[in-house]
Design a protein around this motif. Structure first.
Motif, PDB file in Angstrom:
ATOM      1  N   MET A  39      35.556  44.422  38.882  1.00 54.66           N
ATOM      2  CA  MET A  39      35.921  45.684  39.535  1.00 54.66           C
ATOM      3  C   MET A  39      36.590  46.597  38.524  1.00 54.66           C
ATOM      4  N   GLY A  40      36.236  47.868  38.535  1.00 56.62           N
ATOM      5  CA  GLY A  40      36.883  48.827  37.632  1.00 56.62           C
ATOM      6  C   GLY A  40      38.212  49.297  38.203  1.00 56.62           C
ATOM      7  N   PRO A  41      39.073  49.895  37.370  1.00 59.96           N
ATOM      8  CA  PRO A  41      40.371  50.390  37.850  1.00 59.96           C
ATOM      9  C   PRO A  41      40.227  51.439  38.961  1.00 59.96           C
ATOM     10  N   ASP A  42      39.076  52.118  39.007  1.00 63.29           N
ATOM     11  CA  ASP A  42      38.835  53.131  40.056  1.00 63.29           C
ATOM     12  C   ASP A  42      38.276  52.511  41.336  1.00 63.29           C
ATOM     13  N   GLY A  43      38.155  51.190  41.364  1.00 61.41           N
ATOM     14  CA  GLY A  43      37.654  50.513  42.564  1.00 61.41           C
ATOM     15  C   GLY A  43      36.138  50.426  42.633  1.00 61.41           C
ATOM     16  N   VAL A 102      39.158  39.808  39.225  1.00 63.32           N
ATOM     17  CA  VAL A 102      39.895  40.998  38.792  1.00 63.32           C
ATOM     18  C   VAL A 102      41.146  40.589  38.012  1.00 63.32           C
ATOM     19  N   ALA A 120      44.078  49.627  42.813  1.00 61.50           N
ATOM     20  CA  ALA A 120      42.860  49.462  43.637  1.00 61.50           C
ATOM     21  C   ALA A 120      42.939  48.175  44.454  1.00 61.50           C
ATOM     22  N   VAL A 121      43.463  47.109  43.850  1.00 63.20           N
ATOM     23  CA  VAL A 121      43.619  45.842  44.585  1.00 63.20           C
ATOM     24  C   VAL A 121      44.546  46.051  45.775  1.00 63.20           C
ATOM     25  N   GLU A 155      46.086  47.252  35.193  1.00 62.12           N
ATOM     26  CA  GLU A 155      45.476  48.570  35.418  1.00 62.12           C
ATOM     27  C   GLU A 155      44.613  48.580  36.679  1.00 62.12           C
ATOM     28  N   LYS A 156      44.360  47.410  37.242  1.00 65.82           N
ATOM     29  CA  LYS A 156      43.547  47.335  38.460  1.00 65.82           C
ATOM     30  C   LYS A 156      44.397  47.082  39.711  1.00 65.82           C
ATOM     31  N   ALA A 172      46.803  41.913  38.165  1.00 67.20           N
ATOM     32  CA  ALA A 172      45.978  42.555  39.211  1.00 67.20           C
ATOM     33  C   ALA A 172      46.665  42.477  40.573  1.00 67.20           C
TER      34      ALA A 172
END
Ligand SMILES: O=C(O)[C@H](O)[C@@H](O)[C@H](O)[C@H](O)COP(=O)(O)O
Length: 312
Positions: free
Chosen positions: A213-217, A267, A275-276, A271-272, A308
């Protein structure tokens, strides 16, 4: 008594294993080593924040959000991910005579490193594996940006998966052509029963999807606010303006991802955490994040490292 004390943790554990509302959902708590602040969400949806004395905590969330495993380190997460994958490989190899595995690009491949070490390198029946990409960058297979190259260099070149069971894209085609070609390939494999099929959704049912998963979700090449997240007919689609470079990619669509028998969301990194927290905690976002749309027919398991999970 502080809720963070050892006694509280022990009492909590007893409570969780005895209290009827939590009983069906809380599966295990492991108690060695380090501390991590994790939320425990019970059947009555009340979130109970507590410091669990553990290197690994596992808990279930509200319906549909899956089982969550939080690890003190990325290393511990990788160890557990290898076991999870090897166990599913055994199960599907026995049940279906094949194990269809879908991988993403990015750090996921590195997180699979324990699978190519003892004991799994020898114990897994690699001949049953069929490997696919949830998304692929439309670049030559030997290009630094290629998800195939990433997986080949660190994973596929090390394990004896038959070459014919590795389904890379046709890198000579345009993004649209490569998506059509990949969908045709998957349709053929469904027809000959190599890939399972979901009668419920009418889409292919992969045995295991391993997603980053990217930091932007974003997951796969399904990015926040992009119309592709709404695609509900095609199995494989393409994007030519990906906000994450490179711009041209192909991707499985949500109906395919959500028809899976198992999805692992892997994840790592602080930085994530935002979103998590939007998906599993109290975090808010103005629009639905793609990762919030992951809701497979089968099992969803989150593998999170401490970073995360740090905002939960
Ligand atoms: O090819 C890709 O770009 C991906 O498949 C993408 O969806 C990736 O999994 C996430 O961006 C997470 O990447 P990281 O784990 O490297 O942050």
């Amino acid at each position: 008594m502080s809720i963070y004390s050892r006694t509280f943790t022990a009492n909590l554990r007893t409570l969780l294993t005895r209290s009827p509302p939590c009983l069906p959902l809380i599966s295990q708590l492991f108690l060695p080593k380090t501390s991590a602040r994790v939320p425990l969400i019970c059947a009555n949806s009340k979130k109970l924040n507590c410091r669990v004395k553990s290197s690994m905590a596992e808990f279930a969330t509200e319906k549909g959000k899956g089982k969550v495993r939080v690890f003190g380190t990325e290393e511990a997460m990788a160890v557990s991910l290898a076991k999870h994958t090897a166990d599913l490989s055994d199960k599907f190899a026995k049940e279906r005579g094949a194990f269809t595995v879908v991988v993403s690009g990015g750090s996921l491949i590195k997180s699979l490193r324990k699978l190519v070490e003892a004991p799994y390198i020898d114990s897994v029946d690699w001949s049953k594996w069929h490997v696919f990409w949830v998304d692929e960058r439309v670049v030559p297979k030997d290009h630094e940006d290629s998800n195939y190259k990433l997986a080949y260099d660190d994973f596929l070149s090390v394990v004896p998966i038959p070459t014919g069971n590795v389904y890379a894209i046709n890198d000579a085609l345009s993004a649209e052509g490569a998506a059509d070609d990949y969908e045709t390939c998957v349709k053929h494999l469904v027809k000959i029963n190599k890939i399972d099929f979901s009668q419920a959704s009418g889409f292919p049912k992969f045995d295991l999807m391993l997603l980053g998963m990217g930091p932007d979700g974003h997951i796969a090449s399904l990015f926040p606010g992009h119309p592709l997240v709404q695609e509900n007919k095609q199995w494989v689609s393409f994007i030519e303006n990906s906000p994450k470079p490179p711009p041209r990619r192909i991707t499985f669509t949500f109906p395919v991802i959500n028809s899976s028998a198992n999805v692992a969301l892997v994840v790592a990194g602080a930085e994530k955490a935002d979103a998590v927290n939007v998906v599993l905690g109290d975090g808010q976002n103005s629009e639905l994040l793609p990762v919030q749309m992951v809701s497979p027919e089968g099992e969803l398991t989150w593998f999170l490292d401490r970073g995360a999970a740090s905002k939960l």
